[in-house]
Write a protein that holds these residues in place. Structure first.
Motif, PDB file in Angstrom:
ATOM      1  N   TYR A 214       0.762  -1.255  -0.118  1.00  0.00           N
ATOM      2  CA  TYR A 214      -0.099   0.017  -0.028  1.00  0.00           C
ATOM      3  C   TYR A 214       0.754   1.239  -0.180  1.00  0.00           C
ATOM      4  CZ  TYR A 214      -4.755   2.051   0.744  1.00  0.00           C
ATOM      5  OH  TYR A 214      -5.738   2.577   0.665  1.00  0.00           O
ATOM      6  N   GLY A 215       0.527   2.346  -0.666  1.00  0.00           N
ATOM      7  CA  GLY A 215       1.113   3.484  -0.889  1.00  0.00           C
ATOM      8  C   GLY A 215       1.695   4.013   0.420  1.00  0.00           C
ATOM      9  N   LYS A 216       3.118   4.504   0.454  1.00  0.00           N
ATOM     10  CA  LYS A 216       3.873   4.981   1.587  1.00  0.00           C
ATOM     11  C   LYS A 216       3.095   6.330   2.191  1.00  0.00           C
ATOM     12  CE  LYS A 216       7.902   7.373   0.022  1.00  0.00           C
ATOM     13  NZ  LYS A 216       9.268   7.359   0.105  1.00  0.00           N
ATOM     14  N   GLY A 217       2.611   6.990   1.252  1.00  0.00           N
ATOM     15  CA  GLY A 217       1.791   8.152   1.738  1.00  0.00           C
ATOM     16  C   GLY A 217       0.452   7.962   2.829  1.00  0.00           C
ATOM     17  N   HIS A 218       0.254   6.673   2.942  1.00  0.00           N
ATOM     18  CA  HIS A 218      -0.969   6.430   3.652  1.00  0.00           C
ATOM     19  C   HIS A 218      -0.380   5.762   5.005  1.00  0.00           C
ATOM     20  CE1 HIS A 218      -3.667   6.514   0.206  1.00  0.00           C
ATOM     21  NE2 HIS A 218      -2.549   6.343  -0.372  1.00  0.00           N
ATOM     22  N   LYS A 219       0.825   5.519   5.299  1.00  0.00           N
ATOM     23  CA  LYS A 219       1.481   4.704   6.256  1.00  0.00           C
ATOM     24  C   LYS A 219       1.037   5.044   7.791  1.00  0.00           C
ATOM     25  CE  LYS A 219       6.187   6.466   6.617  1.00  0.00           C
ATOM     26  NZ  LYS A 219       7.606   6.118   6.586  1.00  0.00           N
ATOM     27  N   PHE A 220       0.958   6.569   8.036  1.00  0.00           N
ATOM     28  CA  PHE A 220       0.702   6.976   9.402  1.00  0.00           C
ATOM     29  C   PHE A 220      -0.611   6.494   9.629  1.00  0.00           C
ATOM     30  CE2 PHE A 220       4.390   9.407   8.009  1.00  0.00           C
ATOM     31  CZ  PHE A 220       5.226   9.262   9.331  1.00  0.00           C
ATOM     32  N   MET A 221      -1.676   6.835   8.718  1.00  0.00           N
ATOM     33  CA  MET A 221      -3.066   6.471   9.086  1.00  0.00           C
ATOM     34  C   MET A 221      -3.294   5.044   9.337  1.00  0.00           C
ATOM     35  SD  MET A 221      -6.697   7.578   7.500  1.00  0.00           S
ATOM     36  CE  MET A 221      -8.179   7.153   8.250  1.00  0.00           C
ATOM     37  N   LEU A 222      -2.489   4.323   8.437  1.00  0.00           N
ATOM     38  CA  LEU A 222      -2.487   2.825   8.540  1.00  0.00           C
ATOM     39  C   LEU A 222      -2.011   2.295   9.803  1.00  0.00           C
ATOM     40  CD1 LEU A 222      -1.779   1.775   4.878  1.00  0.00           C
ATOM     41  CD2 LEU A 222      -3.919   1.661   5.679  1.00  0.00           C
ATOM     42  N   HIS A 223      -0.670   2.770  10.000  1.00  0.00           N
ATOM     43  CA  HIS A 223      -0.131   2.271  11.297  1.00  0.00           C
ATOM     44  C   HIS A 223      -1.074   2.556  12.521  1.00  0.00           C
ATOM     45  CE1 HIS A 223       2.835   1.968  14.316  1.00  0.00           C
ATOM     46  NE2 HIS A 223       2.578   3.111  15.046  1.00  0.00           N
ATOM     47  N   SER A 224      -1.675   3.850  12.614  1.00  0.00           N
ATOM     48  CA  SER A 224      -2.625   3.912  13.897  1.00  0.00           C
ATOM     49  C   SER A 224      -3.932   2.828  13.549  1.00  0.00           C
ATOM     50  CB  SER A 224      -3.348   5.295  13.687  1.00  0.00           C
ATOM     51  OG  SER A 224      -4.308   5.614  14.474  1.00  0.00           O
ATOM     52  N   GLY A 225      -4.356   2.551  12.544  1.00  0.00           N
ATOM     53  CA  GLY A 225      -5.384   1.416  12.176  1.00  0.00           C
ATOM     54  C   GLY A 225      -5.026   0.185  12.806  1.00  0.00           C
ATOM     55  N   PHE A 226      -3.601  -0.224  12.312  1.00  0.00           N
ATOM     56  CA  PHE A 226      -2.947  -1.488  12.766  1.00  0.00           C
ATOM     57  C   PHE A 226      -3.242  -1.453  14.383  1.00  0.00           C
ATOM     58  CE2 PHE A 226      -0.372  -1.281   8.796  1.00  0.00           C
ATOM     59  CZ  PHE A 226      -1.392  -1.885   7.756  1.00  0.00           C
ATOM     60  N   LEU A 227      -2.449  -0.421  14.910  1.00  0.00           N
ATOM     61  CA  LEU A 227      -2.549  -0.725  16.418  1.00  0.00           C
ATOM     62  C   LEU A 227      -3.870  -0.856  17.092  1.00  0.00           C
ATOM     63  CD1 LEU A 227       0.076   2.028  17.035  1.00  0.00           C
ATOM     64  CD2 LEU A 227       0.551  -0.344  16.619  1.00  0.00           C
ATOM     65  N   ASN A 228      -4.756  -0.041  16.544  1.00  0.00           N
ATOM     66  CA  ASN A 228      -6.269  -0.318  16.719  1.00  0.00           C
ATOM     67  C   ASN A 228      -6.668  -1.592  16.601  1.00  0.00           C
ATOM     68  OD1 ASN A 228      -6.302   2.523  18.042  1.00  0.00           O
ATOM     69  ND2 ASN A 228      -7.139   3.130  16.004  1.00  0.00           N
ATOM     70  N   ASN A 229      -6.373  -2.170  15.513  1.00  0.00           N
ATOM     71  CA  ASN A 229      -6.921  -3.812  15.356  1.00  0.00           C
ATOM     72  C   ASN A 229      -5.981  -4.757  16.146  1.00  0.00           C
ATOM     73  OD1 ASN A 229      -8.851  -2.711  13.778  1.00  0.00           O
ATOM     74  ND2 ASN A 229      -7.913  -3.185  11.849  1.00  0.00           N
ATOM     75  N   GLY A 230      -5.214  -4.289  17.191  1.00  0.00           N
ATOM     76  CA  GLY A 230      -4.412  -5.413  17.749  1.00  0.00           C
ATOM     77  C   GLY A 230      -2.904  -5.456  17.377  1.00  0.00           C
ATOM     78  N   TYR A 231      -2.481  -4.974  16.498  1.00  0.00           N
ATOM     79  CA  TYR A 231      -1.160  -5.240  16.043  1.00  0.00           C
ATOM     80  C   TYR A 231      -0.180  -4.504  16.719  1.00  0.00           C
ATOM     81  CZ  TYR A 231      -2.703  -7.966  11.777  1.00  0.00           C
ATOM     82  OH  TYR A 231      -3.177  -8.632  10.894  1.00  0.00           O
ATOM     83  N   GLU A 232       1.074  -5.073  16.873  1.00  0.00           N
ATOM     84  CA  GLU A 232       2.177  -4.293  17.377  1.00  0.00           C
ATOM     85  C   GLU A 232       3.348  -4.198  16.393  1.00  0.00           C
ATOM     86  OE1 GLU A 232       5.349  -4.886  20.942  1.00  0.00           O
ATOM     87  OE2 GLU A 232       3.796  -6.300  20.618  1.00  0.00           O
ATOM     88  N   LEU A 233       3.814  -3.049  16.502  1.00  0.00           N
ATOM     89  CA  LEU A 233       5.098  -2.861  15.491  1.00  0.00           C
ATOM     90  C   LEU A 233       6.159  -3.439  16.070  1.00  0.00           C
ATOM     91  CD1 LEU A 233       6.178  -1.626  12.679  1.00  0.00           C
ATOM     92  CD2 LEU A 233       6.741   0.539  14.123  1.00  0.00           C
ATOM     93  N   ILE A 234       7.147  -4.480  15.403  1.00  0.00           N
ATOM     94  CA  ILE A 234       8.114  -4.891  16.065  1.00  0.00           C
ATOM     95  C   ILE A 234       9.464  -4.756  15.172  1.00  0.00           C
ATOM     96  CG2 ILE A 234       6.944  -6.762  17.272  1.00  0.00           C
ATOM     97  CD1 ILE A 234       7.515  -8.756  14.871  1.00  0.00           C
ATOM     98  N   SER A 235       9.332  -4.390  14.061  1.00  0.00           N
ATOM     99  CA  SER A 235      10.507  -3.874  13.261  1.00  0.00           C
ATOM    100  C   SER A 235      10.101  -2.941  12.126  1.00  0.00           C
ATOM    101  CB  SER A 235      10.825  -5.288  12.456  1.00  0.00           C
ATOM    102  OG  SER A 235      11.808  -4.937  11.536  1.00  0.00           O
ATOM    103  N   GLY A 236      10.978  -1.944  12.089  1.00  0.00           N
ATOM    104  CA  GLY A 236      10.908  -1.124  11.148  1.00  0.00           C
ATOM    105  C   GLY A 236      10.397   0.203  11.713  1.00  0.00           C
ATOM    106  N   LYS A 237      10.747   1.374  10.674  1.00  0.00           N
ATOM    107  CA  LYS A 237      10.677   2.774  11.466  1.00  0.00           C
ATOM    108  C   LYS A 237       9.458   3.585  10.503  1.00  0.00           C
ATOM    109  CE  LYS A 237      15.085   3.367  13.561  1.00  0.00           C
ATOM    110  NZ  LYS A 237      16.213   4.018  13.874  1.00  0.00           N
ATOM    111  N   LEU A 238       8.664   4.221  10.951  1.00  0.00           N
ATOM    112  CA  LEU A 238       7.833   4.958  10.194  1.00  0.00           C
ATOM    113  C   LEU A 238       8.427   6.081   9.667  1.00  0.00           C
ATOM    114  CD1 LEU A 238       4.745   5.101  12.676  1.00  0.00           C
ATOM    115  CD2 LEU A 238       4.851   3.924  10.695  1.00  0.00           C
TER     116      LEU A 238
END
Length: 238
Positions: A214-238
Motif C-alpha cells: 500500500y502507498g507509503k503516503g498512507h502509512k501513518f493512518m494505516l499504522h494507527s489503524g493497525f494498532l487499533n486492530n491489535g497489531y504491534e510494530l516489532i520491526s521497522g521505522k515510520l
C-alpha cells in the motif's frame, strides 16, 4: 548582501531542479529498508510494504522478490488498487469526476497511457507500478474500493460533482487542462475512504500471515489503524 545572494541562488536552483532529480529524491531504491513488520496476539504477522507508484526496475524487483519469498512461506498478499469496473454505464462519468478531484486521470493507467499524468510519471528510466512488476496475481486480495463506491460516498459528503463542458469533452487519455476557481477537496477521496476500507478488510484476515502492499503516503493512518486492530510494530521505522 551575501545572505540575499545566497537566498537568490537557492531559489534559482530550487526552481530549476529537473523532474528526474526530484523523482530521484523521493523514489525509493529498495523496499527492504522501508518495510514495517507487525504481529498480533495470535502470533500472526502483517508485513507492510509502503510502496511508491513511480520507481526504477530494481525497486520493483526488490518488492517482487519479497512478495514471492513470503508467498512461498504461506503469507497471503493484500494490496491497493482502485477497482474501475470499466463495463459499468457510469464508468466514464465517474472517472471524469475522479479526475476533477485529483487533477489527472487515474483510471486504467499504464506505460502507454500516461499523457494525462503529471510529468514525474514519465521521467526517463522510471516505471509506473503495476501488478506484474510487484508480483501480484489475480487470486491476491484487493482491499481497495470500487470507483463507483468512492464517488458515491464522496458525493454524500460533499454534494454532487458538477462536470463542466471542458471536463466532459476532454478524453480521459488526454492531458487535463480544465481550470476551476475552487479546487475540490481530495484527501477524503484519495486517503480517508480508502484507508478505512483497507483496514476493515485487513481486520478480517488477522488469523493469517499477511504481506500488504500500500502507498507509503498512507502509512501513518494505516499504522494507527493497525494498532487499533491489535497489531504491534516489532520491526521497522515510520
Amino acid at each position: 548582501m551575501k545572505e540575499r545572494l545566497t537566498l537568490l541562488l537557492l531559489l534559482y536552483f530550487t526552481l530549476n531542479f529537473s523532474q528526474a532529480f526530484l523523482v530521484g529524491l523521493i523514489a525509493d531504491k529498495n523496499i527492504n529498508k522501508k518495510k514495517l513488520v507487525y504481529t498480533n496476539e495470535e502470533g500472526k504477522y502483517l508485513i507492510y510494504l509502503p510502496t511508491v507508484h513511480v520507481g526504477k526496475k530494481e525497486y520493483y524487483d526488490s518488492i517482487k522478490k519479497e512478495v514471492d519469498s513470503l508467498r512461498k512461506e504461506g503469507f497471503i498478499v493484500a494490496y491497493e488498487s482502485i477497482i474501475f469496473e470499466i463495463n459499468k454505464d457510469d464508468f466514464e462519468i465517474n472517472a471524469k469526476k475522479a479526475r476533477k478531484i485529483v487533477g489527472y486521470n487515474i483510471a486504467n493507467i499504464n506505460d502507454n497511457n500516461i499523457q494525462s499524468l503529471p510529468k514525474e510519471y514519465s521521467t526517463k528510466n522510471y516505471l509506473l507500478q503495476n501488478n506484474d512488476r510487484v508480483g501480484i496475481v489475480n487470486t491476491d486480495y484487493n482491499v481497495d474500493m470500487t470507483l463507483h463506491n468512492l464517488i458515491e460516498k464522496y458525493e454524500l459528503k460533499y454534494g454532487a460533482i458538477s462536470l463542466s463542458q471542458c471536463d466532459l469533452q476532454t478524453p480521459l487519455s488526454a492531458k487535463y487542462l480544465c481550470k476551476e476557481k475552487k479546487k475540490l477537496p481530495k484527501y477524503y477521496f484519495t486517503d480517508e475512504l480508502r484507508n478505512s476500507e483497507a483496514l476493515a478488510k485487513i481486520s478480517l484476515l488477522q488469523n493469517k500471515n499477511i504481506i500488504f502492499l500500500y502507498g507509503k503516503g498512507h502509512k501513518f493512518m494505516l499504522h494507527s489503524g493497525f494498532l487499533n486492530n491489535g497489531y504491534e510494530l516489532i520491526s521497522g521505522k515510520l
